[in-house]
Enzyme design. Sequence first.
Site, PDB file in Angstrom:
ATOM      1  N   CYS A   1      47.669  38.981  27.607  1.00 24.04           N
ATOM      2  CA  CYS A   1      46.548  39.542  26.850  1.00 24.04           C
ATOM      3  C   CYS A   1      46.740  39.440  25.342  1.00 24.04           C
ATOM      4  O   CYS A   1      45.908  39.914  24.573  1.00 24.04           O
ATOM      5  CB  CYS A   1      46.318  40.997  27.260  1.00 24.04           C
ATOM      6  SG  CYS A   1      45.938  41.154  29.029  1.00 24.04           S
TER       7      CYS A   1
ATOM      8  N   ARG B   1      51.991  42.616  33.452  1.00 26.32           N
ATOM      9  CA  ARG B   1      51.438  43.268  32.272  1.00 26.32           C
ATOM     10  C   ARG B   1      52.047  44.650  32.029  1.00 26.32           C
ATOM     11  O   ARG B   1      51.513  45.441  31.273  1.00 26.32           O
ATOM     12  CB  ARG B   1      49.925  43.408  32.424  1.00 26.32           C
ATOM     13  CG  ARG B   1      49.176  42.098  32.664  1.00 26.32           C
ATOM     14  CD  ARG B   1      47.742  42.216  32.158  1.00 26.32           C
ATOM     15  NE  ARG B   1      46.805  41.274  32.732  1.00 26.32           N
ATOM     16  CZ  ARG B   1      46.792  39.965  32.494  1.00 26.32           C
ATOM     17  NH1 ARG B   1      47.719  39.417  31.708  1.00 26.32           N
ATOM     18  NH2 ARG B   1      45.885  39.197  33.046  1.00 26.32           N
TER      19      ARG B   1
ATOM     20  N   ARG C   1      41.038  39.083  38.575  1.00 19.33           N
ATOM     21  CA  ARG C   1      41.901  38.004  38.069  1.00 19.33           C
ATOM     22  C   ARG C   1      41.649  36.705  38.819  1.00 19.33           C
ATOM     23  O   ARG C   1      41.712  35.622  38.235  1.00 19.33           O
ATOM     24  CB  ARG C   1      43.369  38.407  38.156  1.00 19.33           C
ATOM     25  CG  ARG C   1      43.693  39.489  37.141  1.00 19.33           C
ATOM     26  CD  ARG C   1      45.154  39.848  37.156  1.00 19.33           C
ATOM     27  NE  ARG C   1      45.369  41.061  36.365  1.00 19.33           N
ATOM     28  CZ  ARG C   1      46.494  41.759  36.358  1.00 19.33           C
ATOM     29  NH1 ARG C   1      47.526  41.364  37.090  1.00 19.33           N
ATOM     30  NH2 ARG C   1      46.604  42.829  35.622  1.00 19.33           N
TER      31      ARG C   1
ATOM     32  N   GLU D   1      47.585  58.061  24.564  1.00 22.87           N
ATOM     33  CA  GLU D   1      46.828  56.814  24.332  1.00 22.87           C
ATOM     34  C   GLU D   1      45.424  57.139  23.832  1.00 22.87           C
ATOM     35  O   GLU D   1      44.909  56.518  22.899  1.00 22.87           O
ATOM     36  CB  GLU D   1      46.707  56.004  25.634  1.00 22.87           C
ATOM     37  CG  GLU D   1      47.922  55.184  26.021  1.00 22.87           C
ATOM     38  CD  GLU D   1      48.046  53.897  25.220  1.00 22.87           C
ATOM     39  OE1 GLU D   1      47.206  53.636  24.334  1.00 22.87           O
ATOM     40  OE2 GLU D   1      49.012  53.149  25.467  1.00 22.87           O
TER      41      GLU D   1
ATOM     42  N   CYS E   1      43.363  37.297  27.652  1.00 20.43           N
ATOM     43  CA  CYS E   1      44.009  36.782  28.871  1.00 20.43           C
ATOM     44  C   CYS E   1      43.244  35.649  29.546  1.00 20.43           C
ATOM     45  O   CYS E   1      43.855  34.808  30.205  1.00 20.43           O
ATOM     46  CB  CYS E   1      44.292  37.908  29.854  1.00 20.43           C
ATOM     47  SG  CYS E   1      42.835  38.836  30.350  1.00 20.43           S
TER      48      CYS E   1
ATOM     49  N   CYS F   1      39.545  40.626  24.846  1.00 18.71           N
ATOM     50  CA  CYS F   1      40.916  40.392  25.315  1.00 18.71           C
ATOM     51  C   CYS F   1      41.204  38.899  25.169  1.00 18.71           C
ATOM     52  O   CYS F   1      40.302  38.107  24.886  1.00 18.71           O
ATOM     53  CB  CYS F   1      41.068  40.830  26.773  1.00 18.71           C
ATOM     54  SG  CYS F   1      42.813  41.051  27.240  1.00 18.71           S
TER      55      CYS F   1
ATOM     56  N   LYS G   1      44.499  52.289  30.580  1.00 21.83           N
ATOM     57  CA  LYS G   1      44.340  51.168  31.495  1.00 21.83           C
ATOM     58  C   LYS G   1      45.678  50.945  32.181  1.00 21.83           C
ATOM     59  O   LYS G   1      46.662  50.590  31.546  1.00 21.83           O
ATOM     60  CB  LYS G   1      43.919  49.928  30.710  1.00 21.83           C
ATOM     61  CG  LYS G   1      43.809  48.705  31.569  1.00 21.83           C
ATOM     62  CD  LYS G   1      43.254  47.533  30.794  1.00 21.83           C
ATOM     63  CE  LYS G   1      43.232  46.304  31.659  1.00 21.83           C
ATOM     64  NZ  LYS G   1      42.696  45.135  30.943  1.00 21.83           N
TER      65      LYS G   1
ATOM     66  N   TYR H   1      30.551  47.221  39.711  1.00 22.96           N
ATOM     67  CA  TYR H   1      29.918  46.022  40.272  1.00 22.96           C
ATOM     68  C   TYR H   1      28.789  46.403  41.222  1.00 22.96           C
ATOM     69  O   TYR H   1      28.022  45.544  41.640  1.00 22.96           O
ATOM     70  CB  TYR H   1      30.979  45.163  40.980  1.00 22.96           C
ATOM     71  CG  TYR H   1      32.093  44.754  40.026  1.00 22.96           C
ATOM     72  CD1 TYR H   1      31.954  43.627  39.210  1.00 22.96           C
ATOM     73  CD2 TYR H   1      33.252  45.522  39.891  1.00 22.96           C
ATOM     74  CE1 TYR H   1      32.947  43.280  38.304  1.00 22.96           C
ATOM     75  CE2 TYR H   1      34.240  45.182  38.986  1.00 22.96           C
ATOM     76  CZ  TYR H   1      34.085  44.062  38.198  1.00 22.96           C
ATOM     77  OH  TYR H   1      35.053  43.733  37.289  1.00 22.96           O
TER      78      TYR H   1
ATOM     79  N   LYS I   1      40.710  53.706  33.565  1.00 15.52           N
ATOM     80  CA  LYS I   1      40.622  52.597  34.507  1.00 15.52           C
ATOM     81  C   LYS I   1      41.948  52.347  35.190  1.00 15.52           C
ATOM     82  O   LYS I   1      42.958  52.381  34.494  1.00 15.52           O
ATOM     83  CB  LYS I   1      40.168  51.396  33.680  1.00 15.52           C
ATOM     84  CG  LYS I   1      40.551  50.042  34.178  1.00 15.52           C
ATOM     85  CD  LYS I   1      40.137  48.988  33.228  1.00 15.52           C
ATOM     86  CE  LYS I   1      40.230  47.703  34.006  1.00 15.52           C
ATOM     87  NZ  LYS I   1      40.278  46.537  33.221  1.00 15.52           N
TER      88      LYS I   1
ATOM     89  N   SER J   1      37.401  45.958  40.152  1.00 10.11           N
ATOM     90  CA  SER J   1      37.113  44.939  41.166  1.00 10.11           C
ATOM     91  C   SER J   1      37.756  45.247  42.519  1.00 10.11           C
ATOM     92  O   SER J   1      37.133  45.066  43.565  1.00 10.11           O
ATOM     93  CB  SER J   1      37.573  43.574  40.656  1.00 10.11           C
ATOM     94  OG  SER J   1      38.965  43.575  40.371  1.00 10.11           O
TER      95      SER J   1
HETATM   96  C1  PBG Z   1      41.225  41.910  30.820  1.00  9.05           C
HETATM   97  C2  PBG Z   1      40.628  42.794  31.852  1.00  9.05           C
HETATM   98  C3  PBG Z   1      41.003  42.984  33.192  1.00  9.05           C
HETATM   99  C4  PBG Z   1      40.041  43.826  33.754  1.00  9.05           C
HETATM  100  C5  PBG Z   1      39.137  44.153  32.744  1.00  9.05           C
HETATM  101  N1  PBG Z   1      39.529  43.525  31.578  1.00  9.05           N
HETATM  102  C6  PBG Z   1      42.099  42.385  33.984  1.00  9.05           C
HETATM  103  C7  PBG Z   1      43.496  42.659  33.665  1.00  9.05           C
HETATM  104  O1  PBG Z   1      43.855  43.484  32.828  1.00  9.05           O
HETATM  105  O2  PBG Z   1      44.320  41.974  34.291  1.00  9.05           O
HETATM  106  C8  PBG Z   1      39.973  44.267  35.183  1.00  9.05           C
HETATM  107  C9  PBG Z   1      38.605  44.577  35.687  1.00  9.05           C
HETATM  108  C10 PBG Z   1      38.467  44.676  37.164  1.00  9.05           C
HETATM  109  O3  PBG Z   1      39.421  44.536  37.940  1.00  9.05           O
HETATM  110  O4  PBG Z   1      37.317  44.902  37.607  1.00  9.05           O
HETATM  111  N2  PBG Z   1      42.443  42.289  30.303  1.00  9.05           N
END
Ligand code: PBG
Length: 338
Positions: free
Chosen positions: A142, A229, A217, A245, A134, A132, A207, A325, A260, A286
């Site tokens: 991104c 986003r 983030r 998708e 970002c 990515c 996603k 995690y 996700k 996360s």
């Molecule tokens: C990058 C990305 C993100 C996550 C994984 N790859 C953040 C986003 O899209 O803002 C999130 C992972 C997480 O929250 O554990 N684009």
Amino acid sequence: MAPRNALPPPEPSRSVPVRLRRLRRTAALRDWVAEVDVEVRRLVYPLFVQPGDGPAEPIPSLPGVLRYSPRKLAPVARELTEEGIRSVLVFGAARQKDPQGSDAWSPDGAVPQAVRALKHGSPELVVVTDVCLCAYTSHGHCGVLRDGDVANDASAERLGRVARAHAAAGADVVAPSAMMDGQVAAIRSTLDGAGFDSTAILAYSTKHASAFYGPFRAAEGSAPAAGDRKGYQMDPRNAREAMREMAADVAEGADLLMVKPALTSLDLLARARRRFDLPLAAYHVSGEYAMLKAAAAAGVVDERAAVNETLVALRRAGADLLITYYAREVARWDRGAG
Ligand code: PBG
């Protein structure tokens, strides 16, 4: 007389109920008939790396998770392998951000360095890299911008460069997470053109534009400076679109699919499991981790039981791989260590 095609009459009501509790009587019986398990081999541990040579640092928004310097990862790879963890998902950070995010495809950026160190420490560790822009763009989107909007095809082309740099460093799998249309096809053709036809693609297919990425983030410093986003990540209201998708990613050459966040997408996992035969990954993100940590710290849930129940639900819904995690803790619990 009943008509010839009538259903047989219902069984006469019996005084004895269906006794499902028979197979719940002992732990041995329950384990014997359990339909799914959370096997340690299925866990993928996210690894944050930052440029430089400093010591590993805690990440305040993700209690218990550390951020590593790339060159210090060889011993970490050995430890993870000894703990039974088979795979990691690597997230990088920029040495210098710019509007293009060009550090993301530098051959000696944080991620390529990390990949080399991880493979040096443990050649059998499956190394997946997040692809990515970002964490590398000064504006935090991104992709690259044109007239204030994320430019799709130019961004997909940049993502191809990023994937090539990761593959050249030895990544087994690249995982594009930018949600650009055609990103899987762009990456596949760039990789093949550079001789990396054995590098697999794990597509972050479904996603969501989600509130549950907050702690990530904060860790990555990757929140967009302006806007959000929602112009590229998926609207969580749409399940049929999620299938489109995924179908697009399959057609473009994805080797594995991802859904996700995880817990808010159990229906999508179940639908994807029935519809596609590719390996399916669920990303327990996360915010999902932070909620469990906070509830455990407040003493309102039994952490180990709550984590197990969560990951079991992802397996039951159809996930083959669990990105979490909690991977190291689950592996430790599995070994019988507290
Ligand atoms: C990058 C990305 C993100 C996550 C994984 N790859 C953040 C986003 O899209 O803002 C999130 C992972 C997480 O929250 O554990 N684009």
